[in-house]
Design an enzyme around this catalytic site. Structure first.
Site, PDB file in Angstrom:
ATOM      1  N   GLU A   1       0.900  -1.162  -0.058  1.00 42.15           N
ATOM      2  CA  GLU A   1      -0.065   0.078   0.129  1.00 42.15           C
ATOM      3  C   GLU A   1       0.799   1.154   0.138  1.00 42.15           C
ATOM      4  O   GLU A   1       0.638   2.350  -0.790  1.00 42.15           O
ATOM      5  CB  GLU A   1      -0.791   0.073   1.137  1.00 42.15           C
ATOM      6  CG  GLU A   1      -2.043  -0.963   1.354  1.00 42.15           C
ATOM      7  CD  GLU A   1      -2.727  -0.962   2.537  1.00 42.15           C
ATOM      8  OE1 GLU A   1      -3.949  -0.467   2.609  1.00 42.15           O
ATOM      9  OE2 GLU A   1      -2.292  -1.262   3.612  1.00 42.15           O
TER      10      GLU A   1
ATOM     11  N   MET B   1      -5.501  -4.725  14.005  1.00 43.12           N
ATOM     12  CA  MET B   1      -4.280  -4.798  15.071  1.00 43.12           C
ATOM     13  C   MET B   1      -3.817  -3.343  15.247  1.00 43.12           C
ATOM     14  O   MET B   1      -2.830  -3.318  16.003  1.00 43.12           O
ATOM     15  CB  MET B   1      -3.214  -5.747  14.509  1.00 43.12           C
ATOM     16  CG  MET B   1      -3.791  -7.264  14.279  1.00 43.12           C
ATOM     17  SD  MET B   1      -2.465  -8.523  13.695  1.00 43.12           S
ATOM     18  CE  MET B   1      -1.354  -8.468  15.000  1.00 43.12           C
ATOM     19  N   GLU B   2      -4.478  -2.488  14.900  1.00 41.90           N
ATOM     20  CA  GLU B   2      -3.831  -1.018  15.049  1.00 41.90           C
ATOM     21  C   GLU B   2      -4.665   0.057  15.383  1.00 41.90           C
ATOM     22  O   GLU B   2      -4.246   1.021  16.036  1.00 41.90           O
ATOM     23  CB  GLU B   2      -2.977  -0.612  13.865  1.00 41.90           C
ATOM     24  CG  GLU B   2      -1.712  -1.678  13.256  1.00 41.90           C
ATOM     25  CD  GLU B   2      -2.237  -2.806  12.440  1.00 41.90           C
ATOM     26  OE1 GLU B   2      -3.501  -2.683  11.955  1.00 41.90           O
ATOM     27  OE2 GLU B   2      -1.565  -3.642  12.215  1.00 41.90           O
TER      28      GLU B   2
ATOM     29  N   ASP C   1     -10.111 -10.861   4.827  1.00 44.90           N
ATOM     30  CA  ASP C   1     -10.570 -12.357   5.263  1.00 44.90           C
ATOM     31  C   ASP C   1     -11.711 -12.202   6.062  1.00 44.90           C
ATOM     32  O   ASP C   1     -12.310 -11.099   6.659  1.00 44.90           O
ATOM     33  CB  ASP C   1      -9.355 -12.708   5.846  1.00 44.90           C
ATOM     34  CG  ASP C   1      -8.867 -11.989   6.883  1.00 44.90           C
ATOM     35  OD1 ASP C   1      -9.438 -12.210   8.134  1.00 44.90           O
ATOM     36  OD2 ASP C   1      -7.997 -10.909   6.744  1.00 44.90           O
TER      37      ASP C   1
END
Ligand code: SAH
Length: 232
Positions: free
Chosen positions: A12, A175-176, A199
């Site tokens: 990205e 996760m952030e 997912d």
């Protein structure tokens, strides 16, 4: 007005850097920050790094060292709520740490000494980001709601089901986000985040993850950030 564009994945960031005419590299806290312009706007582009602590450090350096005035995050996430499918996009309206539990001293999920269990995204910035998704990717389904973060890649159906029943309002897991939202709350810096669903956080979550990042997510991120900055 400098905007930080924080990416979760190398692919990205690479897509953004290829569109910056003048990026200058500055190293701080062992991270590479890319200072320059994108679509005519002043930006600092950086990798968040994975996990809550790493993302919090990145956000703190962006604010303290680079004096960014707003932070926009792009990345991928696992879908939790039933209708949130691979290839959909989620624009967060709030963030919670699903692995934070200081009970019985504080209620489960509550961030000690803040008295809250979630931090809101900036409504104006999130609205602009949602509009950018719609104009850049008109055929993609966009959801808006709560995103939950924790230091775990959720990749079993059992854990995903447990999260869904504990936090039925959660649209997606990553996760952030909640870590950056807390830092931005502390500093009063507007924050918004967009996540492409890579997912379903289930037993198949490992499967096509890397291919999805390369072929779909990095293309989506560059298109969304482009539409966002051109409209800003
Ligand atoms: N296999 C990958 C691992 C990346 S970790 C690699 O080698 O790089 C997963 C990243 O995507 C994190 O930044 C997280 O925010 C997000 N993510 C996507 N799906 C997730 C899931 N099911 N659970 C937790 N985080 C997820």
């Amino acid at each position: 007005m400098t905007t930080a564009i924080v990416s979760a994945m190398h692919e990205e960031l690479a897509a953004l850097l290829s569109l910056m005419p003048d990026e200058a590299r500055q190293v701080a806290a062992g991270r590479e920050f890319w200072v320059g312009h994108l679509h005519g706007q002043e930006v600092v582009a950086v990798l968040s790094r994975i996990g809550k602590v790493a993302a919090a450090t990145t956000a703190t350096v962006l604010i303290e060292r680079f004096a960014v005035k707003r932070i926009v995050f792009t990345g991928v996430a696992g879908g939790l709520a039933p209708g949130v499918k691979v290839g959909d996009v989620v624009v967060a309206d709030s963030f919670l740490q699903h692995d934070l539990d200081a009970s019985p001293i504080f209620p489960k999920y509550q961030v000690p000494l803040y008295g809250v269990d979630r931090f809101p995204a900036d409504p104006g910035l999130s609205g602009q980001l949602a509009q950018a998704v719609q104009s850049a990717l008109p055929d993609v389904r966009v959801h808006r709601g709560m995103v939950v973060s924790g230091d775990r890649f959720v990749s079993t159906t059992q854990e995903s089901k447990a999260l869904q029943s504990a936090l039925p309002r959660a649209l997606a897991v990553e996760m952030e986000g909640a870590a950056i939202a807390q830092v931005c709350h502390d500093y009063g810096v507007p924050f918004a985040a967009v996540r492409t669903i890579s997912d379903r956080a289930d037993d198949a979550a490992h499967g096509d993850f890397n291919r999805f990042i390369r072929e779909v997510a990095s293309r989506y991120s560059a298109a969304i950030v482009g539409a966002f900055l051109r409209a800003a």
